[in-house]
Design a protein around this motif. Structure first.
Motif, PDB file in Angstrom:
ATOM      1  N   GLU A 102       0.848  -1.261  -0.023  1.00 52.24           N
ATOM      2  CA  GLU A 102       0.097  -0.170  -0.056  1.00 52.24           C
ATOM      3  C   GLU A 102       0.960   1.366  -0.103  1.00 52.24           C
ATOM      4  O   GLU A 102       0.489   1.986  -0.866  1.00 52.24           O
ATOM      5  CB  GLU A 102      -1.091  -0.039   1.161  1.00 52.24           C
ATOM      6  N   GLU A 103       1.808   1.149   0.794  1.00 52.93           N
ATOM      7  CA  GLU A 103       2.836   2.563   0.989  1.00 52.93           C
ATOM      8  C   GLU A 103       3.541   2.742  -0.402  1.00 52.93           C
ATOM      9  O   GLU A 103       3.977   3.908  -0.649  1.00 52.93           O
ATOM     10  CB  GLU A 103       3.660   2.368   2.204  1.00 52.93           C
ATOM     11  N   CYS A 104       3.731   1.524  -1.253  1.00 54.96           N
ATOM     12  CA  CYS A 104       4.271   1.776  -2.318  1.00 54.96           C
ATOM     13  C   CYS A 104       3.290   2.098  -3.523  1.00 54.96           C
ATOM     14  O   CYS A 104       3.715   2.049  -4.855  1.00 54.96           O
ATOM     15  CB  CYS A 104       5.251   0.473  -2.810  1.00 54.96           C
ATOM     16  N   GLY A 105       2.132   2.100  -3.261  1.00 51.52           N
ATOM     17  CA  GLY A 105       1.132   2.669  -4.116  1.00 51.52           C
ATOM     18  C   GLY A 105       0.607   1.387  -5.137  1.00 51.52           C
ATOM     19  O   GLY A 105      -0.218   1.541  -5.981  1.00 51.52           O
ATOM     20  N   GLU A 106       0.666  -0.019  -4.660  1.00 49.36           N
ATOM     21  CA  GLU A 106       0.323  -1.176  -5.437  1.00 49.36           C
ATOM     22  C   GLU A 106      -1.040  -1.483  -4.698  1.00 49.36           C
ATOM     23  O   GLU A 106      -1.167  -2.419  -3.887  1.00 49.36           O
ATOM     24  CB  GLU A 106       1.295  -2.273  -5.042  1.00 49.36           C
ATOM     25  N   TYR A 107      -2.151  -0.533  -4.801  1.00 53.40           N
ATOM     26  CA  TYR A 107      -3.257  -0.740  -3.754  1.00 53.40           C
ATOM     27  C   TYR A 107      -3.986  -2.020  -4.064  1.00 53.40           C
ATOM     28  O   TYR A 107      -4.376  -2.692  -3.339  1.00 53.40           O
ATOM     29  CB  TYR A 107      -4.308   0.557  -4.180  1.00 53.40           C
ATOM     30  N   GLY A 108      -4.194  -2.385  -5.098  1.00 53.27           N
ATOM     31  CA  GLY A 108      -4.973  -3.696  -5.674  1.00 53.27           C
ATOM     32  C   GLY A 108      -4.019  -5.016  -5.031  1.00 53.27           C
ATOM     33  O   GLY A 108      -4.843  -5.518  -4.261  1.00 53.27           O
ATOM     34  N   ARG A 109      -2.780  -4.961  -5.214  1.00 48.54           N
ATOM     35  CA  ARG A 109      -1.925  -6.170  -4.432  1.00 48.54           C
ATOM     36  C   ARG A 109      -1.987  -5.852  -2.822  1.00 48.54           C
ATOM     37  O   ARG A 109      -2.421  -7.141  -2.187  1.00 48.54           O
ATOM     38  CB  ARG A 109      -0.813  -6.110  -5.010  1.00 48.54           C
ATOM     39  N   ALA A 110      -1.970  -4.973  -2.570  1.00 42.95           N
ATOM     40  CA  ALA A 110      -2.484  -4.611  -1.082  1.00 42.95           C
ATOM     41  C   ALA A 110      -3.480  -5.038  -0.339  1.00 42.95           C
ATOM     42  O   ALA A 110      -3.620  -5.904   0.642  1.00 42.95           O
ATOM     43  CB  ALA A 110      -2.034  -3.259  -0.621  1.00 42.95           C
ATOM     44  N   GLU A 111      -4.581  -4.663  -1.245  1.00 46.18           N
ATOM     45  CA  GLU A 111      -5.870  -5.271  -0.643  1.00 46.18           C
ATOM     46  C   GLU A 111      -6.114  -6.746  -0.682  1.00 46.18           C
ATOM     47  O   GLU A 111      -6.537  -7.365   0.331  1.00 46.18           O
ATOM     48  CB  GLU A 111      -6.952  -4.255  -1.417  1.00 46.18           C
ATOM     49  N   GLU A 112      -5.650  -7.153  -1.735  1.00 48.76           N
ATOM     50  CA  GLU A 112      -5.824  -8.763  -2.042  1.00 48.76           C
ATOM     51  C   GLU A 112      -5.094  -9.370  -0.922  1.00 48.76           C
ATOM     52  O   GLU A 112      -5.426 -10.434  -0.314  1.00 48.76           O
ATOM     53  CB  GLU A 112      -5.414  -9.160  -3.423  1.00 48.76           C
ATOM     54  N   THR A 113      -4.103  -8.877  -0.461  1.00 49.72           N
ATOM     55  CA  THR A 113      -2.934  -9.587   0.341  1.00 49.72           C
ATOM     56  C   THR A 113      -3.445  -9.446   1.893  1.00 49.72           C
ATOM     57  O   THR A 113      -3.409 -10.312   2.480  1.00 49.72           O
ATOM     58  CB  THR A 113      -1.339  -9.024   0.235  1.00 49.72           C
ATOM     59  N   ALA A 114      -3.978  -8.195   2.249  1.00 43.57           N
ATOM     60  CA  ALA A 114      -4.508  -7.850   3.602  1.00 43.57           C
ATOM     61  C   ALA A 114      -5.889  -9.042   3.732  1.00 43.57           C
ATOM     62  O   ALA A 114      -5.799  -9.621   4.754  1.00 43.57           O
ATOM     63  CB  ALA A 114      -4.988  -6.661   3.493  1.00 43.57           C
ATOM     64  N   LEU A 115      -6.662  -9.136   2.662  1.00 43.47           N
ATOM     65  CA  LEU A 115      -7.717 -10.107   2.760  1.00 43.47           C
ATOM     66  C   LEU A 115      -7.415 -11.524   2.837  1.00 43.47           C
ATOM     67  O   LEU A 115      -8.096 -12.260   3.484  1.00 43.47           O
ATOM     68  CB  LEU A 115      -8.753  -9.780   1.638  1.00 43.47           C
ATOM     69  N   ARG A 116      -6.267 -11.853   2.102  1.00 44.68           N
ATOM     70  CA  ARG A 116      -5.909 -13.147   2.300  1.00 44.68           C
ATOM     71  C   ARG A 116      -5.409 -13.452   3.795  1.00 44.68           C
ATOM     72  O   ARG A 116      -5.616 -14.683   4.635  1.00 44.68           O
ATOM     73  CB  ARG A 116      -4.632 -13.549   1.704  1.00 44.68           C
ATOM     74  N   ALA A 117      -4.726 -12.368   4.336  1.00 47.94           N
ATOM     75  CA  ALA A 117      -4.246 -12.539   6.026  1.00 47.94           C
ATOM     76  C   ALA A 117      -5.567 -12.646   6.906  1.00 47.94           C
ATOM     77  O   ALA A 117      -5.541 -13.312   7.799  1.00 47.94           O
ATOM     78  CB  ALA A 117      -3.440 -11.349   6.412  1.00 47.94           C
ATOM     79  N   LEU A 118      -6.582 -11.982   6.597  1.00 43.41           N
ATOM     80  CA  LEU A 118      -7.666 -11.728   7.212  1.00 43.41           C
ATOM     81  C   LEU A 118      -8.469 -13.204   7.136  1.00 43.41           C
ATOM     82  O   LEU A 118      -9.132 -13.496   7.851  1.00 43.41           O
ATOM     83  CB  LEU A 118      -8.750 -10.789   6.974  1.00 43.41           C
ATOM     84  N   ALA A 119      -8.254 -13.694   6.085  1.00 44.28           N
ATOM     85  CA  ALA A 119      -8.943 -15.131   5.803  1.00 44.28           C
ATOM     86  C   ALA A 119      -8.358 -16.256   6.691  1.00 44.28           C
ATOM     87  O   ALA A 119      -8.990 -17.183   7.279  1.00 44.28           O
ATOM     88  CB  ALA A 119      -8.978 -15.734   4.127  1.00 44.28           C
ATOM     89  N   LEU A 120      -7.219 -15.989   7.073  1.00 48.23           N
ATOM     90  CA  LEU A 120      -6.315 -16.938   7.642  1.00 48.23           C
ATOM     91  C   LEU A 120      -6.600 -16.627   9.285  1.00 48.23           C
ATOM     92  O   LEU A 120      -6.659 -17.441  10.141  1.00 48.23           O
ATOM     93  CB  LEU A 120      -4.883 -16.805   7.600  1.00 48.23           C
ATOM     94  N   GLU A 121      -6.681 -15.225   9.626  1.00 48.82           N
ATOM     95  CA  GLU A 121      -6.662 -14.807  10.937  1.00 48.82           C
ATOM     96  C   GLU A 121      -7.637 -13.646  11.048  1.00 48.82           C
ATOM     97  O   GLU A 121      -7.123 -12.425  10.900  1.00 48.82           O
ATOM     98  CB  GLU A 121      -5.435 -14.482  11.506  1.00 48.82           C
ATOM     99  N   PRO A 122      -9.090 -13.709  11.229  1.00 45.05           N
ATOM    100  CA  PRO A 122      -9.860 -12.641  11.147  1.00 45.05           C
ATOM    101  C   PRO A 122      -9.321 -11.497  12.457  1.00 45.05           C
ATOM    102  O   PRO A 122      -9.755 -10.301  11.964  1.00 45.05           O
ATOM    103  CB  PRO A 122     -11.263 -13.255  11.613  1.00 45.05           C
ATOM    104  N   ARG A 123      -8.723 -11.884  13.423  1.00 45.17           N
ATOM    105  CA  ARG A 123      -8.245 -10.827  14.262  1.00 45.17           C
ATOM    106  C   ARG A 123      -7.164  -9.967  14.232  1.00 45.17           C
ATOM    107  O   ARG A 123      -6.656  -9.079  14.611  1.00 45.17           O
ATOM    108  CB  ARG A 123      -8.201 -11.593  15.693  1.00 45.17           C
ATOM    109  N   SER A 124      -6.634 -10.270  12.855  1.00 40.59           N
ATOM    110  CA  SER A 124      -5.563  -9.700  12.455  1.00 40.59           C
ATOM    111  C   SER A 124      -5.594  -8.213  12.330  1.00 40.59           C
ATOM    112  O   SER A 124      -5.992  -7.633  11.223  1.00 40.59           O
ATOM    113  CB  SER A 124      -4.833 -10.202  11.021  1.00 40.59           C
ATOM    114  N   ILE A 125      -5.144  -7.432  13.318  1.00 44.10           N
ATOM    115  CA  ILE A 125      -5.419  -5.800  13.225  1.00 44.10           C
ATOM    116  C   ILE A 125      -4.651  -5.174  12.204  1.00 44.10           C
ATOM    117  O   ILE A 125      -5.146  -4.285  11.884  1.00 44.10           O
ATOM    118  CB  ILE A 125      -5.118  -5.357  14.844  1.00 44.10           C
TER     119      ILE A 125
END
Length: 415
Positions: free
Chosen positions: A171-194
């Protein structure tokens, strides 16, 4: 036989039971829930020679943007005997020593060496990631995590945390699509991932998706409630979305209920200052809130420990018109730039001129404020924080340009 943790990283002086306490501490740290220090102390009680448990505590002490933490980390480091440590642990010792001395670039580099040898050392990764954030090194926020990804997979404990760090770096490098997809993958594994939740919030903020952002925060509030300072920071993101969707009053309501009521750590003070300043730039009267916040910042007026901290303290002193505290802060910064260390250089390049600009803005000298902000170097992002946080520079400069013109202040709301 050498003992290794669940990610196959070697540890010195541990027992299996002590390692269990260590893993609980790591989980609490990654999720911003519970008390990692309590688990680490239990680990040391179980195995007094457990070096990584002591090193972990030193990292925690150092990571709070508070100069008191530096002293505590230094004392902990003195208790660790270098003899008998493995290369991983020696690397952590060297990184901590550099960070205590204020040399964050050196500390990040040492941890990079550790990760080349132990790419699954998730503590080294998390701490190095925080150094990259403090230094505003956006490329390192992404590239450091990407470099270790081949060693990770879903079956390795902590994989969701690594994905969360990668998402923020993208996200900080401006790759917003990959950033959102990667974060959602993390949340699928651990919904509490703040941190994964936080990375999505940043994507939505940077893409101007305020309504979607407000819905996202509201829908997932239960997952980040009770997460300490990270909860406060998520309320800050929520307030920014609501500021655009519902307006100033709704953002101020969030401030009163969740941000300004009882800030506990410097990070909480930063969030409080950052929100009030944005409301101040929109012409809201906030005198009582500024005065209360200035009292909480007052003990840190002469820290000059972190330029990012100083900027937010100055916002508050200017907003509260506490010129005594503003003068003390500027004097402390002038002393700091004569010393060594990462923060000294960043204070010289960005912190001091930006604080002078905020001070001028608070005194009504908008032309000087705009001039100082316009002359900040291209490296100003290295003052630390995120793009969303550093946006305050441009917001203040735009407000100064407007207020330096003959137009009345009321026009600022429409600008």
């Amino acid at each position: 036989m050498a003992i290794v943790d669940v990610r196959s990283c070697p540890v010195t002086g541990a027992s299996r039971r002590a390692l269990e306490h260590f893993e609980r501490a790591l989980e609490a740290f990654q999720l911003s829930r519970g008390d990692p220090l309590a688990h680490l102390r239990a680990a040391v009680a179980e195995a007094p020679g457990f070096a990584m448990a002591r090193l972990f505590e030193a990292h925690l002490r150092l990571g709070g943007r508070d100069p008191a933490g530096t002293g505590a980390a230094a004392l902990l480091l003195e208790e660790i005997t270098p003899g008998g440590l493995n290369s991983r642990e020696r690397g952590h010792c060297a990184a901590l020593a550099a960070a205590v001395a204020g040399e964050y670039e050196v500390a990040a580099g040492v941890l990079g060496d550790v990760l080349r040898e132990y790419p699954r050392d998730v503590l080294a990764l998390q701490v190095a990631h925080s150094f990259d954030y403090v230094r505003g090194d956006t490329r390192a926020l992404r590239d450091r995590v990407e470099s270790v990804m081949p060693a990770w997979s879903e079956g390795v404990p902590g994989y969701d945390s690594v994905l969360s760090m990668l998402a923020f770096g993208l996200e900080e490098c401006g790759e917003y699509g990959r950033a959102e997809e990667t974060a959602l993958r993390a949340l699928a594994l651990e919904p509490r991932s703040i941190r994964a939740h936080h990375a999505v919030a940043h994507v939505l903020e940077m893409q101007g998706r305020a309504r979607e952002g407000a819905r996202w925060m509201r829908m997932r509030e239960a997952f980040w409630a009770g997460a300490g300072s990270m909860e406060t920071h998520n309320w800050w993101h929520f307030a920014l979305f609501e500021l655009e969707v519902e307006g100033e009053r709704r953002a101020l309501e969030i401030y009163d209920r969740h941000i300004g009521a009882a800030p506990r750590a410097i990070s909480d003070l930063i969030d409080a200052s950052a929100l009030l300043w944005r409301l101040h730039l929109r012409g809201m009267g906030l005198d009582g809130r500024w005065r209360a916040l200035a009292e909480r910042w007052a003990p840190h007026a002469e820290d000059a420990y972190c330029a990012f901290n100083d900027l937010h303290a100055m916002m508050t002193f200017a907003g509260a018109q506490r010129w005594d505290l503003a003068h003390a802060l500027l004097a402390a910064q002038s002393r700091r730039i004569l010393q060594r260390g990462s923060n000294s250089e960043m204070t010289r390049l960005v912190g001091l001129p930006a604080c002078r600009a905020l001070n001028a803005f608070g005194r009504g000298d908008y032309a000087t404020a705009e001039n100082l902000l316009s002359r900040l170097p291209p490296s100003a992002h290295r003052v630390g924080g995120s793009h969303a946080q550093r946006d305050v520079f441009e917001l203040t400069r735009a407000a100064a340009q407007t207020l330096a013109s003959p137009r009345p202040r009321e026009s600022l709301r429409a600008a």
